[in-house]
Scaffold this motif. Sequence first.
Motif, PDB file in Angstrom:
ATOM      1  N   SER A 161      -0.396   4.497  -2.220  1.00  0.00           N
ATOM      2  CA  SER A 161      -1.359   5.395  -1.561  1.00  0.00           C
ATOM      3  C   SER A 161      -0.670   6.242  -0.498  1.00  0.00           C
ATOM      4  O   SER A 161      -1.033   7.405  -0.273  1.00  0.00           O
ATOM      5  CB  SER A 161      -2.504   4.578  -0.942  1.00  0.00           C
ATOM      6  OG  SER A 161      -2.004   3.674   0.029  1.00  0.00           O
ATOM      7  N   GLU A 213       0.822  -1.220   0.000  1.00  0.00           N
ATOM      8  CA  GLU A 213       0.000   0.000   0.000  1.00  0.00           C
ATOM      9  C   GLU A 213       0.853   1.266   0.000  1.00  0.00           C
ATOM     10  O   GLU A 213       0.435   2.333   0.473  1.00  0.00           O
ATOM     11  CB  GLU A 213      -0.950   0.006   1.194  1.00  0.00           C
ATOM     12  CG  GLU A 213      -1.924  -1.165   1.189  1.00  0.00           C
ATOM     13  CD  GLU A 213      -2.826  -1.182   2.412  1.00  0.00           C
ATOM     14  OE1 GLU A 213      -2.583  -0.383   3.333  1.00  0.00           O
ATOM     15  OE2 GLU A 213      -3.767  -1.990   2.439  1.00  0.00           O
ATOM     16  N   ARG A 240       1.054   9.189  -2.289  1.00  0.00           N
ATOM     17  CA  ARG A 240       0.085  10.209  -2.686  1.00  0.00           C
ATOM     18  C   ARG A 240      -0.384  11.021  -1.476  1.00  0.00           C
ATOM     19  O   ARG A 240      -0.502  12.247  -1.551  1.00  0.00           O
ATOM     20  CB  ARG A 240      -1.108   9.539  -3.374  1.00  0.00           C
ATOM     21  CG  ARG A 240      -0.752   8.902  -4.714  1.00  0.00           C
ATOM     22  CD  ARG A 240      -1.909   8.094  -5.271  1.00  0.00           C
ATOM     23  NE  ARG A 240      -1.554   7.484  -6.561  1.00  0.00           N
ATOM     24  CZ  ARG A 240      -2.310   6.598  -7.192  1.00  0.00           C
ATOM     25  NH1 ARG A 240      -3.481   6.219  -6.653  1.00  0.00           N
ATOM     26  NH2 ARG A 240      -1.918   6.080  -8.355  1.00  0.00           N
ATOM     27  N   GLU A 241      -0.661  10.326  -0.396  1.00  0.00           N
ATOM     28  CA  GLU A 241      -1.104  11.011   0.816  1.00  0.00           C
ATOM     29  C   GLU A 241      -0.020  11.952   1.331  1.00  0.00           C
ATOM     30  O   GLU A 241      -0.289  13.099   1.709  1.00  0.00           O
ATOM     31  CB  GLU A 241      -1.460   9.972   1.880  1.00  0.00           C
ATOM     32  CG  GLU A 241      -1.863  10.570   3.216  1.00  0.00           C
ATOM     33  CD  GLU A 241      -2.069   9.493   4.272  1.00  0.00           C
ATOM     34  OE1 GLU A 241      -1.676   9.743   5.423  1.00  0.00           O
ATOM     35  OE2 GLU A 241      -2.616   8.428   3.942  1.00  0.00           O
TER      36      GLU A 241
END
Length: 447
Positions: free
Chosen positions: A192, A189, A195-196
């Motif tokens: 993600s 993961e 991006r966060e």
Amino acid sequence: MKRFKIEQSDQEFYTSHSGLALVGLGVNRFTALVSALAKAVPSDDVISHGDVIKSYCGILAQAKSDFVAVEQYRDDDFFRESLGNSHVPSEGTMRQRMDENAARFLPVVSWSSIEFLENSKAPLTPLATGHISLDIDGFVMDNSGSKKEKVTPTYRKVDGYLALPAYLGAEGWLVNLHLLSGSQHPQKEFISYIRETLARVRQFCSTKLLVRADSAHDSMDNLVELSRHRKVDWIIKWNPRKQDCGAWTKRAFETGTVTTPRPGKRVAIFSVKEKHDVTDENGDKQTLTLRRVMRVTERTIDKKGQPLLVPDIELEGWWNSLNVTDEEVIELYKGHALCEQYHAEIKTDMDLERLPSGKFATNQLVMACGALVYNILRFIGQICLVTNKGIIRHEAKRRRLKTVIQELIYFAGRLIATGRRLKLRFSRHVRAHAETFARMYEKLAYG
């Protein structure tokens, strides 16, 4: 030597932790934590959610992570006033409230760290290339001997958790922090997470970034993802994964730049460019050209002068998107090693290695509180202990959180209530500390 007579005052109020006044300003003036918590989880309890979270931040700022530590502050007027609380919760209330609402509190507390960095205008020191460094590096939190939720075997051969932080700038601001199960690979993961993290950074920093990560994140998916973002470069350590060292060694010493740092040691540096066919988010195929800086080190004599029967070959590589020399890429990546100090500050200086709850969600919330307090202490250290020379004798670009806690959080004072005003008075022999403290308080209180 004269003997002291031990007395206890019936009227006067002293505090050993005056620095909480600075932490309280950092939370209340630069974040919307209290109102955001009330909005996320409406409640009519006498002790508000804000009082609970701020009280926990108050004990964390003193390097106390156990919930029971709050008990000694139940009747501490300064603790309550410095954090802007109406009440100080008991251990049971704090634990129960955080257990029940951990999932809903987490995004609010986590975002408060970014609010603080944005509103306080935290300084960001760029690298020689003009980039702001963004270092991502996981570390193990040893919680062996416990039965806490999601405590599992880690790559360090101990039972615990895996923390995945992201540090921004030479100051090491903590812009993201995920707590994972100990056995989870940090690459899981991770897209993600990237991006966060970038979205958080762009909230207050528009400068070009240099993302640095170790070989745990050597994945084509990561390189493709990073290439999609504007004003983002990267250096990611290459994982050889059963490469033919002999072939690489031959190529390196035939085509690379070779140096001999000492007798019996040769180092060759060169670059390779590879084309990879990738698919973007829309399903369209494209060709991505990637550069990898390679370094091969051959040792025939060890550093003590002992000849080796078989040459020792070390093979290293760094994926990157920079337009600089091979040597500069390697030099830039060396700064990534500072993460180890930041890890130690979280685990040791703030006493957050062994987490206080048996519930995983609560421990995630604890780490989010830790990130907020970490940034506030870092800010105090940068402003007070780096630019001010009246407290610390030697120069430095950054102070450890332990130094901030010792010098400014645990700073004794006397609380005086006069009329409707509160005064914090310091001893006559700590003039440099008091002047520095006063300047920091003015900056946080009035900007």
